[in-house]
Scaffold this active site. Structure first.
Site, PDB file in Angstrom:
ATOM      1  CD  GLU A  12      61.200  22.929  51.370  1.00  0.00           C
ATOM      2  OE1 GLU A  12      61.849  23.289  52.362  1.00  0.00           O
ATOM      3  OE2 GLU A  12      61.730  22.534  50.325  1.00  0.00           O
TER       4      GLU A  12
ATOM      5  CD  GLU B 135      61.844  22.159  44.905  1.00  0.00           C
ATOM      6  OE1 GLU B 135      62.763  21.640  45.559  1.00  0.00           O
ATOM      7  OE2 GLU B 135      61.200  23.141  45.313  1.00  0.00           O
TER       8      GLU B 135
HETATM    9  O1  G3I Z   1      75.513  31.813  44.573  1.00  0.00           O
HETATM   10  C1  G3I Z   1      76.381  31.719  45.726  1.00  0.00           C
HETATM   11  C2  G3I Z   1      77.779  31.884  45.305  1.00  0.00           C
HETATM   12  O2  G3I Z   1      77.978  33.181  44.802  1.00  0.00           O
HETATM   13  C3  G3I Z   1      78.689  31.615  46.509  1.00  0.00           C
HETATM   14  O3  G3I Z   1      80.022  31.670  46.134  1.00  0.00           O
HETATM   15  C4  G3I Z   1      78.393  30.234  47.101  1.00  0.00           C
HETATM   16  C5  G3I Z   1      79.232  29.930  48.337  1.00  0.00           C
HETATM   17  O4  G3I Z   1      78.520  29.104  49.248  1.00  0.00           O
HETATM   18  O5  G3I Z   1      77.044  30.180  47.454  1.00  0.00           O
HETATM   19  C6  G3I Z   1      76.183  30.352  46.372  1.00  0.00           C
HETATM   20  O6  G3I Z   1      74.875  30.300  46.836  1.00  0.00           O
HETATM   21  C7  G3I Z   1      74.414  29.024  47.183  1.00  0.00           C
HETATM   22  C8  G3I Z   1      73.188  28.734  46.312  1.00  0.00           C
HETATM   23  O7  G3I Z   1      72.584  27.524  46.717  1.00  0.00           O
HETATM   24  C9  G3I Z   1      73.557  28.620  44.820  1.00  0.00           C
HETATM   25  O8  G3I Z   1      72.377  28.437  44.070  1.00  0.00           O
HETATM   26  C10 G3I Z   1      74.024  29.005  48.666  1.00  0.00           C
HETATM   27  O9  G3I Z   1      75.198  29.123  49.459  1.00  0.00           O
HETATM   28  C11 G3I Z   1      73.291  27.719  49.018  1.00  0.00           C
HETATM   29  O10 G3I Z   1      72.783  27.802  50.335  1.00  0.00           O
HETATM   30  C12 G3I Z   1      72.123  27.545  48.064  1.00  0.00           C
HETATM   31  O11 G3I Z   1      71.508  26.307  48.368  1.00  0.00           O
HETATM   32  C13 G3I Z   1      70.269  26.080  47.733  1.00  0.00           C
HETATM   33  C14 G3I Z   1      69.211  25.772  48.796  1.00  0.00           C
HETATM   34  O12 G3I Z   1      67.994  25.436  48.169  1.00  0.00           O
HETATM   35  C15 G3I Z   1      68.961  26.967  49.724  1.00  0.00           C
HETATM   36  O13 G3I Z   1      68.512  28.074  48.994  1.00  0.00           O
HETATM   37  C16 G3I Z   1      70.430  24.923  46.781  1.00  0.00           C
HETATM   38  O14 G3I Z   1      71.318  25.277  45.715  1.00  0.00           O
HETATM   39  C17 G3I Z   1      69.078  24.551  46.191  1.00  0.00           C
HETATM   40  O15 G3I Z   1      69.193  23.407  45.377  1.00  0.00           O
HETATM   41  C18 G3I Z   1      68.089  24.303  47.324  1.00  0.00           C
HETATM   42  O16 G3I Z   1      66.840  24.084  46.730  1.00  0.00           O
HETATM   43  C19 G3I Z   1      65.814  23.598  47.596  1.00  0.00           C
HETATM   44  C20 G3I Z   1      64.522  24.295  47.190  1.00  0.00           C
HETATM   45  O17 G3I Z   1      64.689  25.694  47.232  1.00  0.00           O
HETATM   46  C21 G3I Z   1      63.365  23.850  48.067  1.00  0.00           C
HETATM   47  N1  G3I Z   1      63.237  22.402  48.080  1.00  0.00           N
HETATM   48  C22 G3I Z   1      64.450  21.663  48.382  1.00  0.00           C
HETATM   49  C23 G3I Z   1      65.591  22.081  47.466  1.00  0.00           C
HETATM   50  C24 G3I Z   1      66.859  21.277  47.733  1.00  0.00           C
HETATM   51  O18 G3I Z   1      67.349  21.510  49.004  1.00  0.00           O
END
Ligand code: G3I
Length: 360
Positions: free
Chosen positions: A156, A271
């Site tokens: 990105e 994705e």
């Molecule tokens: O695993 C922890 C958990 O232990 C905790 O209790 C919980 C509380 O908030 O958070 C969990 O982690 C979260 C994680 O996703 C779980 O997989 C994070 O807070 C959250 O910020 C994280 O968000 C992810 C995001 O990227 C940022 O990394 C999304 O799931 C994920 O779908 C998203 O993926 C992105 C790709 O990397 C790049 N392209 C876009 C795509 C969608 O936004």
């Protein structure tokens, strides 16, 4: 030699001969369980907490996929609790799941402006930025060498509002290193694992809008510059987070993929899902619209030749980032993925299989 050693040898040979597809074929022959045979690698992203808490998810991945991608476990946020430490437990657990089920793994992602731990704010010089970037890529790529066949190296890097083809997204890395961190990241990854497929991953380049066309132009410019400069870039990852109802630029996308192939780059869909926030409430109607938009984008990107791999950002609607990032105003559950909340197939899965093949 143990089962995993055999898999490493066979997969490596397979990868050298024919890209990620051959690696998938080799891995599925020697895993504890055989992954489904498909014409093309097909996989899903999965988050470890979901995999651990719901056995139906593990079963569905094993039954439908030959490729898996950790949602967060390979990001800096998860791997780097402190400047000194690497925490591999989460990524290792997904790697074990992959091995046990004969799945190949993709890595997401080595360099991103987002999901950086707070301590990265202490990086305060060009030398420190280059040092941290190098140590991270070297350590992580080396750990999964032989198992992760394909890496989203830089993720990105094109901004949402593009003013010229030369526009790049500001980040911690660009602040200290300018644009040179991009080819640098590819070079470091290739030094550590010369066999890995190194991918440039981007979103919102699929639509018939001015914003999307501009992003596509800047992505094309970046890919050409990287190749001209001799960077070891092997493929473009089109994320394909489709916005339900927003038209796909079929011709523009086909032309883009053809242009990339002309400069020697493969193309992956990395994705795929459909943000159904604005689609009609009726589930059958919604599922049909989603499937038809998925068919449109896959038709466009495969017109110049086959994809190298297809990944959906999750498998079951129950486990999707869209539930919290783009909930529906009517509070009905989102349906962005190939399987529904109860792991039943939806029309989306039929379309996927039209492109990746069915087990027979
Ligand atoms: O695993 C922890 C958990 O232990 C905790 O209790 C919980 C509380 O908030 O958070 C969990 O982690 C979260 C994680 O996703 C779980 O997989 C994070 O807070 C959250 O910020 C994280 O968000 C992810 C995001 O990227 C940022 O990394 C999304 O799931 C994920 O779908 C998203 O993926 C992105 C790709 O990397 C790049 N392209 C876009 C795509 C969608 O936004």
């Amino acid at each position: 030699m143990g089962a995993s050693g055999r898999m490493d040898t066979l997969s490596r040979r397979g990868f050298l001969q024919g890209g990620i597809a051959a690696a998938v074929a080799s891995a599925s022959q020697v895993g504890a369980k055989a992954a489904p045979a498909r014409r093309l690698p097909y996989g899903a992203a999965v988050a470890l907490p979901d995999l651990r808490s719901d056995p139906r998810l593990a079963e569905a991945i094993a039954a439908n996929c030959n490729l898996v991608v950790p949602v967060s476990e390979l990001k800096w946020s998860d791997l780097r609790p402190t400047r000194q430490q690497f925490a591999f437990e989460g990524a290792d657990a997904i790697a074990e799941f992959a091995k046990a089920n004969g799945l190949v793994m993709r890595g997401h992602t080595l360099v991103w402006y987002a999901a950086l731990p707070d301590w990265t704010k202490d990086i305060d010089s060009e030398a420190a930025a280059e040092g941290e970037l190098r140590r991270h890529i070297e350590t992580v790529v080396a750990r999964y060498r032989g198992q992760i066949r394909s890496w989203d190296v830089v993720n990105e890097v094109i901004p949402d509002v593009v003013r010229s083809d030369r526009d790049r997204r500001p980040s911690l890395w660009s602040r200290w290193l300018g644009d040179r961190y991009i080819p640098l990241a590819y070079r470091i990854a290739a030094e550590v694992d010369p066999q890995a497929q190194l991918v440039l991953n981007e979103y919102d380049v699929e639509f018939a809008t001015d914003e999307s066309r501009a992003k596509r132009g800047a992505l094309r410019d970046l890919a050409v510059r990287l190749k001209d400069g001799g960077a070891p870039l092997h493929a473009i990852g089109l994320q394909c987070h489709l916005r339900g109802g927003l038209p796909i630029d079929r011709d523009g996308l086909t032309r883009f993929v053809a242009d990339m192939r002309d400069i020697g780059l493969k193309c992956l869909v990395t994705e795929l899902d459909v943000i159904d926030q604005k689609l009609p409430a009726d589930e059958d109607q919604r599922d049909r619209l989603i499937a038809s938009q998925v068919r449109e984008v896959l038709t466009a990107v495969t017109a110049p030749g086959p994809l190298d791999a297809l990944v959906t950002w999750g498998l079951s609607d129950r486990y999707s980032w869209i539930q919290y990032a783009a909930p529906r105003p009517d509070h009905r559950p989102n349906r962005p993925l190939p399987l529904d909340w109860e792991f039943r197939r939806k029309p989306f899965m039929n379309v996927v299989e039209d492109f990746v093949g069915r087990e027979h």
